[in-house]
Design a protein around this motif. Structure first.
Motif, PDB file in Angstrom:
ATOM      1  N   UNK A  86       0.845  -1.206   0.000  1.00  0.00           N
ATOM      2  CA  UNK A  86       0.000   0.000   0.000  1.00  0.00           C
ATOM      3  C   UNK A  86       0.882   1.257   0.000  1.00  0.00           C
ATOM      4  N   UNK A  87       0.214   2.400  -0.020  1.00  0.00           N
ATOM      5  CA  UNK A  87       0.905   3.686   0.041  1.00  0.00           C
ATOM      6  C   UNK A  87       1.618   3.903   1.372  1.00  0.00           C
ATOM      7  N   UNK A  88       1.384   3.012   2.356  1.00  0.00           N
ATOM      8  CA  UNK A  88       2.087   3.128   3.646  1.00  0.00           C
ATOM      9  C   UNK A  88       3.544   2.715   3.544  1.00  0.00           C
ATOM     10  N   UNK A  89       3.881   1.936   2.521  1.00  0.00           N
ATOM     11  CA  UNK A  89       5.280   1.484   2.379  1.00  0.00           C
ATOM     12  C   UNK A  89       6.140   2.680   1.956  1.00  0.00           C
ATOM     13  N   UNK A 112      -3.960   3.012   2.479  1.00  0.00           N
ATOM     14  CA  UNK A 112      -3.582   2.540   3.812  1.00  0.00           C
ATOM     15  C   UNK A 112      -3.719   1.039   3.946  1.00  0.00           C
ATOM     16  N   UNK A 113      -4.755   0.504   3.282  1.00  0.00           N
ATOM     17  CA  UNK A 113      -5.035  -0.933   3.343  1.00  0.00           C
ATOM     18  C   UNK A 113      -5.166  -1.467   1.937  1.00  0.00           C
ATOM     19  N   UNK A 114      -4.901  -2.719   1.779  1.00  0.00           N
ATOM     20  CA  UNK A 114      -5.008  -3.287   0.434  1.00  0.00           C
ATOM     21  C   UNK A 114      -6.478  -3.423   0.040  1.00  0.00           C
ATOM     22  N   UNK A 115      -6.777  -2.946  -1.154  1.00  0.00           N
ATOM     23  CA  UNK A 115      -8.102  -3.158  -1.731  1.00  0.00           C
ATOM     24  C   UNK A 115      -8.022  -4.501  -2.456  1.00  0.00           C
ATOM     25  N   UNK A 116      -8.478  -5.548  -1.777  1.00  0.00           N
ATOM     26  CA  UNK A 116      -8.277  -6.889  -2.323  1.00  0.00           C
ATOM     27  C   UNK A 116      -9.115  -7.154  -3.570  1.00  0.00           C
ATOM     28  N   UNK A 141      -4.330 -15.101 -13.216  1.00  0.00           N
ATOM     29  CA  UNK A 141      -4.645 -15.962 -12.068  1.00  0.00           C
ATOM     30  C   UNK A 141      -6.143 -16.268 -12.043  1.00  0.00           C
ATOM     31  N   UNK A 142      -6.463 -17.531 -12.267  1.00  0.00           N
ATOM     32  CA  UNK A 142      -7.883 -17.937 -12.221  1.00  0.00           C
ATOM     33  C   UNK A 142      -8.218 -18.620 -10.913  1.00  0.00           C
ATOM     34  N   UNK A 143      -7.237 -19.313 -10.333  1.00  0.00           N
ATOM     35  CA  UNK A 143      -7.454 -19.951  -9.025  1.00  0.00           C
ATOM     36  C   UNK A 143      -6.334 -19.508  -8.092  1.00  0.00           C
ATOM     37  N   UNK A 144      -6.751 -18.869  -7.005  1.00  0.00           N
ATOM     38  CA  UNK A 144      -5.790 -18.318  -6.042  1.00  0.00           C
ATOM     39  C   UNK A 144      -5.963 -19.035  -4.712  1.00  0.00           C
ATOM     40  N   UNK A 145      -4.891 -19.673  -4.260  1.00  0.00           N
ATOM     41  CA  UNK A 145      -4.925 -20.380  -2.976  1.00  0.00           C
ATOM     42  C   UNK A 145      -4.280 -19.500  -1.918  1.00  0.00           C
ATOM     43  N   UNK A 146      -5.052 -19.143  -0.881  1.00  0.00           N
ATOM     44  CA  UNK A 146      -4.499 -18.345   0.206  1.00  0.00           C
ATOM     45  C   UNK A 146      -4.165 -19.268   1.368  1.00  0.00           C
ATOM     46  N   UNK A 147      -2.936 -19.153   1.858  1.00  0.00           N
ATOM     47  CA  UNK A 147      -2.488 -20.018   2.956  1.00  0.00           C
ATOM     48  C   UNK A 147      -2.243 -19.222   4.233  1.00  0.00           C
ATOM     49  N   UNK A 148      -3.062 -18.217   4.486  1.00  0.00           N
ATOM     50  CA  UNK A 148      -2.984 -17.483   5.743  1.00  0.00           C
ATOM     51  C   UNK A 148      -1.958 -16.386   5.722  1.00  0.00           C
ATOM     52  N   UNK A 149      -1.678 -15.871   6.927  1.00  0.00           N
ATOM     53  CA  UNK A 149      -2.245 -16.256   8.195  1.00  0.00           C
ATOM     54  C   UNK A 149      -3.598 -15.591   8.479  1.00  0.00           C
ATOM     55  N   UNK A 150      -3.886 -15.532   9.777  1.00  0.00           N
ATOM     56  CA  UNK A 150      -5.192 -15.087  10.214  1.00  0.00           C
ATOM     57  C   UNK A 150      -5.547 -13.667   9.809  1.00  0.00           C
ATOM     58  N   UNK A 151      -4.570 -12.793   9.794  1.00  0.00           N
ATOM     59  CA  UNK A 151      -4.869 -11.395   9.461  1.00  0.00           C
ATOM     60  C   UNK A 151      -5.219 -11.251   7.978  1.00  0.00           C
ATOM     61  N   UNK A 152      -4.433 -11.894   7.137  1.00  0.00           N
ATOM     62  CA  UNK A 152      -4.725 -11.849   5.696  1.00  0.00           C
ATOM     63  C   UNK A 152      -6.079 -12.503   5.417  1.00  0.00           C
TER      64      UNK A 152
END
Ligand SMILES: NC(=O)c1ccc[n+]([C@@H]2O[C@H](COP(=O)([O-])OP(=O)(O)OC[C@H]3O[C@@H](n4cnc5c(N)ncnc54)[C@H](OP(=O)(O)O)[C@@H]3O)[C@@H](O)[C@H]2O)c1
Length: 236
Positions: free
Chosen positions: A120-123, A144-148, A161-172
């Motif tokens: 984000x622009x925070x970096x 400030x936050x990622x617009x997913x 990307x047609x299939x996206x596998x998210x492997x965590x963690x809890x915050x993401x």
């Protein structure tokens, strides 16, 4: 996996989350020292799921905290990927809103496929330069936050990307649940208790404040193998 459900929107990838969870609902110990606790079968399950995804995504603290490379694993899984009509190696996507990622993390030592960092622009400028040196693309997806929703749309358009596998963690995961972007949730229930009020769970972050707003799923399948249960929840 025989059937591969599609995303609800043709402009977005199908998003599925895969997590191993203790019987008391934790995904790591409170001190974050232990996050790998599933059986060899669960690890095989993780690699089989990766073999159905164009890209595997994880949050900065997951990538920082363990020696993981987010790749397809041994040659037999790369062959499975080709059989599934995918590239031999999956893309890797890492989320770091402030750019706080550790550039020495294990994942950056493996150059078998592109690494894309969503930030984000925070970096700061300095952080961005550091990230650009270790990633194939660094994409700013919000102030400030990622617009997913926008980020995932971009991953589909730019990187196919047609299939996206998210492997965590809890915050993401929480960010994806709150944005209403998770199509399927895979949970391995493991027969172990970690306890600890501060131990992370499948969805931490901000969460939902009202029952009416909660992300809802239906149980699609559940399979017991020895002491573990493998469940798939589909968005209802
Ligand atoms: N049992 C399992 O299956 C499993 C799987 C994965 C992880 N884990 C464990 O879970 C723990 C990590 O989970 P976690 O919740 O602490 O961290 P995480 O979700 O892996 O990463 C959190 C970081 O990701 C970035 N981020 C997440 N959502 C964002 C958003 N909406 N906008 C901008 N940036 C965002 C932020 O990075 P910045 O700070 O850089 O802004 C944030 O600090 C570790 O102990 C790991 O081992 C367990």
């Amino acid at each position: 996996m025989s059937s591969k459900p599609k995303a609800r929107s043709p402009k977005l990838p199908f998003v599925f989350v895969n997590m191993a969870m203790t019987a008391d609902g934790k995904i790591a110990t409170a001190n974050r020292a232990v996050s790998s606790f599933g059986s060899a079968r669960d690890h095989e399950h993780l690699l089989k799921l990766r073999a159905t995804a164009d890209a595997v995504m994880a949050g900065a603290r997951t990538v920082d905290s363990a020696a993981i490379n987010l790749g397809p694993g041994p040659a037999r899984f790369r062959r499975l990927r080709l059989k599934n009509g995918l590239a031999a190696y999956n893309l890797r996507v890492i989320v770091s809103g402030s750019g706080s990622l550790n550039p020495n993390a294990e994942v950056f030592k493996h150059r078998f496929s592109p690494i894309i960092i969503l930030t984000t622009g925070r970096a700061s400028k300095a952080k961005l330069l550091q990230l650009q040196a270790i990633a194939d693309e660094v994409k700013i997806c919000g102030r400030r936050e990622i617009n997913f929703r926008a980020a995932l749309g971009w991953l589909r358009r730019k990187w196919g990307v047609q299939r996206l596998l998210c492997e965590g963690g809890g915050e993401l995961n929480d960010s994806l649940f709150r944005a209403g972007l998770v199509d399927e949730l895979h949970v391995t229930f493991c027969p172990i208790i970690f306890g600890g009020r501060r131990a992370p769970t499948i969805a931490d972050g901000r969460g939902f404040g009202r029952l009416a707003g909660a992300a809802r799923f239906r149980l699609k399948t559940i399979r017991r193998v020895k002491d573990e249960q493998f469940a798939i929840f589909a968005r209802s």
